[in-house]
Scaffold this active site. Sequence first.
Site, short mmCIF file in Angstrom:
data_model
loop_
_atom_site.label_atom_id
_atom_site.label_comp_id
_atom_site.label_asym_id
_atom_site.label_seq_id
_atom_site.Cartn_x
_atom_site.Cartn_y
_atom_site.Cartn_z
N ASP A 1 -32.98 82.70 19.50
CA ASP A 1 -32.06 83.81 19.77
C ASP A 1 -30.63 83.31 19.96
O ASP A 1 -30.37 82.10 20.04
CB ASP A 1 -32.53 84.60 21.00
CG ASP A 1 -32.99 83.70 22.15
OD1 ASP A 1 -32.64 82.50 22.15
OD2 ASP A 1 -33.67 84.20 23.05
N ASP B 1 -39.50 88.29 33.73
CA ASP B 1 -40.17 89.55 33.39
C ASP B 1 -41.10 89.39 32.19
O ASP B 1 -41.55 90.37 31.59
CB ASP B 1 -39.14 90.66 33.13
CG ASP B 1 -38.19 90.30 31.99
OD1 ASP B 1 -38.37 89.22 31.36
OD2 ASP B 1 -37.26 91.10 31.70
N HIS C 1 -40.39 88.09 29.23
CA HIS C 1 -39.85 88.21 27.87
C HIS C 1 -39.94 86.90 27.11
O HIS C 1 -39.78 85.83 27.67
CB HIS C 1 -38.43 88.79 27.85
CG HIS C 1 -37.34 87.92 28.42
ND1 HIS C 1 -36.57 88.30 29.49
CD2 HIS C 1 -36.87 86.72 28.03
CE1 HIS C 1 -35.68 87.35 29.74
NE2 HIS C 1 -35.84 86.37 28.88
N GLU D 1 -37.40 91.97 25.52
CA GLU D 1 -37.54 92.46 26.88
C GLU D 1 -38.77 93.35 27.00
O GLU D 1 -39.35 93.75 25.98
CB GLU D 1 -36.28 93.29 27.25
CG GLU D 1 -34.98 92.48 27.21
CD GLU D 1 -34.78 91.59 28.44
OE1 GLU D 1 -35.78 91.15 29.05
OE2 GLU D 1 -33.62 91.32 28.79
C1 GLP Z 1 -33.37 83.50 28.20
C2 GLP Z 1 -33.81 83.14 26.79
C3 GLP Z 1 -35.30 82.92 26.70
C4 GLP Z 1 -35.73 81.98 27.79
C5 GLP Z 1 -35.44 82.60 29.13
C6 GLP Z 1 -35.90 81.77 30.31
O1 GLP Z 1 -33.47 84.83 28.49
N1 GLP Z 1 -33.45 84.14 25.84
O2 GLP Z 1 -35.63 82.40 25.42
O3 GLP Z 1 -37.11 81.71 27.66
O4 GLP Z 1 -34.03 82.76 29.21
O5 GLP Z 1 -34.99 80.78 30.59
P1 GLP Z 1 -35.22 79.62 31.64
O6 GLP Z 1 -36.03 78.60 30.93
O7 GLP Z 1 -33.84 79.13 31.96
O8 GLP Z 1 -35.91 80.19 32.80
#
Ligand code: GLP
Length: 263
Positions: free
Chosen positions: A70, A140, A142, A147
């Site tokens: 993304d 959450d 995702h 989402e």
């Molecule tokens: C963002 C990214 C996700 C990622 C998530 C969790 O929202 N778009 O791809 O998995 O964060 O991030 P973290 O690993 O910092 O908890």
Amino acid sequence: MRVVIQENYQNMCLWAAHYIAAKIRNHKEARPFVLGLPTGSSPIGVYKELARMNQAGEVSFANVVTFNMDEYVGLPHEHDQSYWYFMHDNFFDHLVDMKPENIHILNGMAEDPEEECRKYEEAIASYCGIDLFMGGIGVDGHIAFNEPFTSLASRTGLRSLTTDTRIVNSRFFGNDPEAVPAQALSVGVGTVFDSKEVLILINGHNKARALAATVEGNVSQKWTCSALQYHNGAIIACDEAACGELTVDTYKYFLDIERKERL
Ligand code: GLP
């Protein structure tokens, strides 16, 4: 579904990095190994270990093509919170033989986001799909920026971020949720699902509910990660801290079965 429980974050990262490196090394086809990659704090330790192995000559990325999950809409590459910047800073710049032309990251500045996403799906298809998609997970549940209530069949497209996600990600934007872009381009749940294997990293107490929903919950668009229950090659690599909401039976079951996998 495999759930590989490691004692702590560092061990989870080492396990995941060595798993990925073995897959790359064992890929004997002429076509490249196609690797899907996430951003976020969870994969940083995996990137460190893969880069170390690459520099030590233990794994080559010369025949690896990558697709990132993304990208924020409206952030140029040079913005230090763009995922393009993150990936180069934390990973690609540390690899000795990664070919820049093999790196694919959605362009959040694209004039026509729909066209950008359509082309991304086409590019993935041109390599006959993704061999292994590594991912993280939001609190959450995702996956990428899919989402809650994003269709479990969704493809790459434009997504609006929930207030919750903007609050969580505001730690990288001076703790100001309004400074977090409101939209992102993201692969879909269906895009991730089409990969031959999916490896999701889940660590820390704050991910415990999401881990339980992924592994034990009903398959539901409320927790987009739960779609993995229908995937034939899904692996969760997690740490002890993230296991806090699993039932004791589930926790023991996976420890037991993984012990046997190692024999
Ligand atoms: C963002 C990214 C996700 C990622 C998530 C969790 O929202 N778009 O791809 O998995 O964060 O991030 P973290 O690993 O910092 O908890």
